[in-house]
Write an enzyme that holds these catalytic residues in place. Structure first.
Site, short mmCIF file in Angstrom:
data_model
loop_
_atom_site.label_atom_id
_atom_site.label_comp_id
_atom_site.label_asym_id
_atom_site.label_seq_id
_atom_site.Cartn_x
_atom_site.Cartn_y
_atom_site.Cartn_z
N GLY A 148 0.83 -1.19 0.00
CA GLY A 148 0.00 0.00 0.00
C GLY A 148 0.87 1.24 0.00
O GLY A 148 2.04 1.21 0.37
N CYS A 149 0.28 2.36 -0.40
CA CYS A 149 1.04 3.60 -0.51
C CYS A 149 1.50 4.11 0.86
O CYS A 149 2.69 4.38 1.07
CB CYS A 149 0.23 4.66 -1.25
SG CYS A 149 -1.48 4.81 -0.71
N TYR A 150 0.57 4.24 1.80
CA TYR A 150 0.97 4.68 3.14
C TYR A 150 1.99 3.74 3.78
O TYR A 150 3.01 4.20 4.33
CB TYR A 150 -0.26 4.80 4.05
CG TYR A 150 -1.18 5.95 3.77
CD1 TYR A 150 -0.75 7.27 3.82
CD2 TYR A 150 -2.52 5.72 3.46
CE1 TYR A 150 -1.61 8.33 3.58
CE2 TYR A 150 -3.40 6.77 3.21
CZ TYR A 150 -2.95 8.07 3.27
OH TYR A 150 -3.80 9.12 3.03
N THR A 152 4.24 1.99 2.48
CA THR A 152 5.56 2.17 1.88
C THR A 152 6.32 3.30 2.56
O THR A 152 7.49 3.16 2.93
CB THR A 152 5.43 2.45 0.37
OG1 THR A 152 4.86 1.31 -0.27
CG2 THR A 152 6.79 2.74 -0.25
N GLN A 315 6.57 10.72 -1.06
CA GLN A 315 6.61 9.99 -2.32
C GLN A 315 5.44 10.44 -3.19
O GLN A 315 4.51 11.09 -2.72
CB GLN A 315 6.51 8.47 -2.09
CG GLN A 315 5.16 8.04 -1.55
CD GLN A 315 5.01 6.54 -1.36
OE1 GLN A 315 5.97 5.79 -1.52
NE2 GLN A 315 3.83 6.09 -1.00
#
Length: 349
Positions: A148-150, A152, A315
């Site tokens: 998942g983005c968070y 990462t 990011q």
């Protein structure tokens, strides 16, 4: 050339994945599927791709996907697990950008996603695709669950501390204050995502519980080798009125050993050979615009008090937080240089 299929090509992660793969020197995109746009030219829907592809969207055909070397699923949760077993049996590698192969704990997956996992035997052998921390396993993986983005931003923000030889932090007191642009919510029309609901506005969501919380906990347990110490982590995501970008501010209580350590050097050494993680000079302020469109994550450290540490981690949520990381994983799976097709520089302004 690597023959690629993309399932789910009309969402933001799908078209971002296509944008990156069309520039990849070792890839041919064979098929791009859509449930609603079959027969439509991709460039007609996304004019930014005019002159770069003649692809048309097609219906999902498993037999066609089985002719690919690797298939990316840029789909809602629950789709990849329907097809993974058949694709793996046909010798096709699978990279899922949704959550089907992120959590090894089936109980947690079913609790947070409301789905019964359809191929737990494939899940067991899948690899969590945070490239910097799992690259050796990714190289031999048949199925990769893209993070998942968070999670990462959190994992790369905390990994040097958690893998140190001595206890530097008090893990039970970690607070993660995260912000994301609205593209993280996807492209599907919804009231909460329209312009008048988000412009000139800033709000928290998932405060009582977010799907990425169990992923963060499970991943940090794996990184640190410690069980049960991260359950009390506080994670609160926020939606900010911008399109791309993600910033996680992580607040940490240091142990006495941590307070007396050179944490800046620790991070610089840990990430010295990483192409996509940039440890900025002490007291820098990484900005989301510095990574817009690039597969990079930038980290900065602050010590506002002797026993406190603040980590800033930024990011592009669609690139390093999704499509770029998926391509990075593909490069590893096919024994290519990790940065192949991913050397783009962030856009400014």
């Amino acid at each position: 050339m690597i023959s690629v299929g993309i399932v789910g090509g009309t969402g933001y992660t799908g078209v971002e994945l296509l944008r990156l793969l069309l520039r990849h020197p070792q890839v041919t995109v064979r098929v791009l599927t859509s449930r609603t746009e079959a027969g439509k030219r991709v460039a007609d829907m996304f004019p930014s791709l005019r002159g770069h592809t003649d692809l048309e969207f097609s219906d999902l055909n498993e037999d066609v996907l089985k002719q690919c070397d690797v298939v990316f699923f840029a789909t809602p949760h629950g789709v990849a697990m329907k097809y993974a077993k058949g694709l793996v049996a046909a010798g096709v590698k699978v990279i899922d950008l949704a959550a089907d192969f992120r959590l090894q704990n089936l109980e947690q997956f079913e609790k947070w996603y409301g789905l019964e996992h359809e191929c737990p035997e494939i899940l067991k052998d899948s690899v969590y695709g945070l490239s910097e921390l799992n690259r050796e396993k990714i190289k031999t993986a048949k199925v990769v669950g893209n993070p998942g983005c968070y999670p990462t931003t959190v994992q790369l923000g905390l990994a040097p501390l958690l893998q140190a030889d001595v206890a530097l932090i008090k893990p039970e007191n970690i607070i993660i204050d995260a912000k994301s642009g609205v593209s993280g919510a996807g492209r599907k029309a919804s009231l909460g995502m329209i312009y008048s609901e988000n412009a000139d506005n800033f709000k928290a969501y998932g405060v009582a519980g977010h799907r990425h919380h169990p992923e963060i906990v499970e991943a940090l347990e794996h990184i640190s080798g410690q069980k049960g110490v991260f359950d009390q982590i506080i994670f609160v995501p926020h939606l900010v009125p911008m399109i791309r970008g993600m910033l996680s501010t992580i607040y940490i209580d240091l142990t006495e050993e941590g307070a007396n350590s050179d944490l800046q050097s620790l991070y610089e050494i840990y990430y010295a050979n990483e192409k996509f993680v940039d440890v900025m000079p002490a007291n820098s302020s990484p900005e989301t615009r510095s990574v817009r469109g690039a597969n990079e994550l930038r980290i900065a450290l602050y010590k506002p008090q002797p026993n406190k540490l603040v980590i800033l981690s930024v990011q592009d949520n669609l690139v390093k937080g999704a499509a770029g990381q998926a391509v990075q994983n593909m490069n590893l799976m096919f024994n290519l240089d990790e940065d192949t097709g991913l050397t783009g520089i962030g856009l400014l302004p």
